[in-house]
Write a protein that holds these residues in place. Structure first.
Motif, PDB file in Angstrom:
ATOM      1  N   PHE A  23       0.843  -1.197   0.000  1.00  0.00           N
ATOM      2  CA  PHE A  23       0.000   0.000   0.000  1.00  0.00           C
ATOM      3  C   PHE A  23       0.877   1.245   0.000  1.00  0.00           C
ATOM      4  CE2 PHE A  23      -2.090   3.388   2.392  1.00  0.00           C
ATOM      5  CZ  PHE A  23      -3.258   3.526   1.671  1.00  0.00           C
ATOM      6  N   HIS A  24       0.591   2.164  -0.937  1.00  0.00           N
ATOM      7  CA  HIS A  24       1.294   3.446  -0.965  1.00  0.00           C
ATOM      8  C   HIS A  24       0.452   4.557  -0.348  1.00  0.00           C
ATOM      9  CE1 HIS A  24       5.100   2.932  -3.259  1.00  0.00           C
ATOM     10  NE2 HIS A  24       4.515   1.785  -3.560  1.00  0.00           N
ATOM     11  N   ARG A  25      -0.776   4.733  -0.844  1.00  0.00           N
ATOM     12  CA  ARG A  25      -1.636   5.786  -0.296  1.00  0.00           C
ATOM     13  C   ARG A  25      -3.027   5.698  -0.897  1.00  0.00           C
ATOM     14  NH1 ARG A  25      -1.252  11.326  -3.126  1.00  0.00           N
ATOM     15  NH2 ARG A  25      -0.904  10.735  -5.269  1.00  0.00           N
ATOM     16  N   PHE A  26      -3.940   6.444  -0.284  1.00  0.00           N
ATOM     17  CA  PHE A  26      -5.270   6.613  -0.861  1.00  0.00           C
ATOM     18  C   PHE A  26      -5.221   7.811  -1.809  1.00  0.00           C
ATOM     19  CE2 PHE A  26      -6.551   4.426   3.106  1.00  0.00           C
ATOM     20  CZ  PHE A  26      -7.215   3.374   2.527  1.00  0.00           C
ATOM     21  N   VAL A  27      -5.943   7.713  -2.910  1.00  0.00           N
ATOM     22  CA  VAL A  27      -6.006   8.777  -3.902  1.00  0.00           C
ATOM     23  C   VAL A  27      -7.466   9.187  -4.034  1.00  0.00           C
ATOM     24  CG1 VAL A  27      -5.572   9.391  -6.306  1.00  0.00           C
ATOM     25  CG2 VAL A  27      -4.021   7.824  -5.118  1.00  0.00           C
ATOM     26  N   TYR A  28      -7.714  10.493  -3.930  1.00  0.00           N
ATOM     27  CA  TYR A  28      -9.070  11.031  -3.996  1.00  0.00           C
ATOM     28  C   TYR A  28      -9.214  11.854  -5.272  1.00  0.00           C
ATOM     29  CZ  TYR A  28      -8.538   9.963   0.933  1.00  0.00           C
ATOM     30  OH  TYR A  28      -8.274   9.333   2.117  1.00  0.00           O
ATOM     31  N   SER A  29     -10.298  11.639  -5.979  1.00  0.00           N
ATOM     32  CA  SER A  29     -10.576  12.459  -7.160  1.00  0.00           C
ATOM     33  C   SER A  29     -12.057  12.797  -7.169  1.00  0.00           C
ATOM     34  CB  SER A  29     -10.175  11.726  -8.445  1.00  0.00           C
ATOM     35  OG  SER A  29     -10.898  10.528  -8.574  1.00  0.00           O
ATOM     36  N   SER A  30     -12.371  13.926  -7.783  1.00  0.00           N
ATOM     37  CA  SER A  30     -13.774  14.319  -7.863  1.00  0.00           C
ATOM     38  C   SER A  30     -14.020  15.101  -9.145  1.00  0.00           C
ATOM     39  CB  SER A  30     -14.182  15.156  -6.651  1.00  0.00           C
ATOM     40  OG  SER A  30     -13.448  16.357  -6.620  1.00  0.00           O
ATOM     41  N   SER A  31     -15.232  14.942  -9.658  1.00  0.00           N
ATOM     42  CA  SER A  31     -15.683  15.738 -10.795  1.00  0.00           C
ATOM     43  C   SER A  31     -17.200  15.652 -10.850  1.00  0.00           C
ATOM     44  CB  SER A  31     -15.065  15.242 -12.111  1.00  0.00           C
ATOM     45  OG  SER A  31     -15.592  13.998 -12.459  1.00  0.00           O
TER      46      SER A  31
END
Length: 72
Positions: A23-31
């Motif tokens: 695990f590296h990280r959580f990635v958040y995206s929105s549109s």
């Protein structure tokens, strides 16, 4: 560059198979008023892939059985 020993080992469920990785990280995206959270996982062969967090399990934690969870 991340030290692989500092990354948490994970197992990802995909198409009925367990895939091991880190695990590296959580990635958040929105549109358009929709947001998505994904987990960035480094596979054992070094490739990076995004996975739905629902299918990711941190492998450095023991899984409690249903009976031991009820006793707690």
């Amino acid at each position: 560059m991340s030290n692989k020993n500092a990354l948490r080992p994970v197992e990802v469920q995909q198409n009925g198979k367990k895939i091991k990785g880190y695990f590296h990280r959580f990635v958040y995206s929105s549109s358009n008023y929709c947001s998505v959270t994904q987990a960035l996982i480094e596979l054992e062969d070094g490739r990076l892939r995004f996975f739905d967090p629902y299918f990711v399990r941190f492998a450095d934690r023991k899984v409690k059985s249903a009976t031991s969870a009820q006793q707690s």
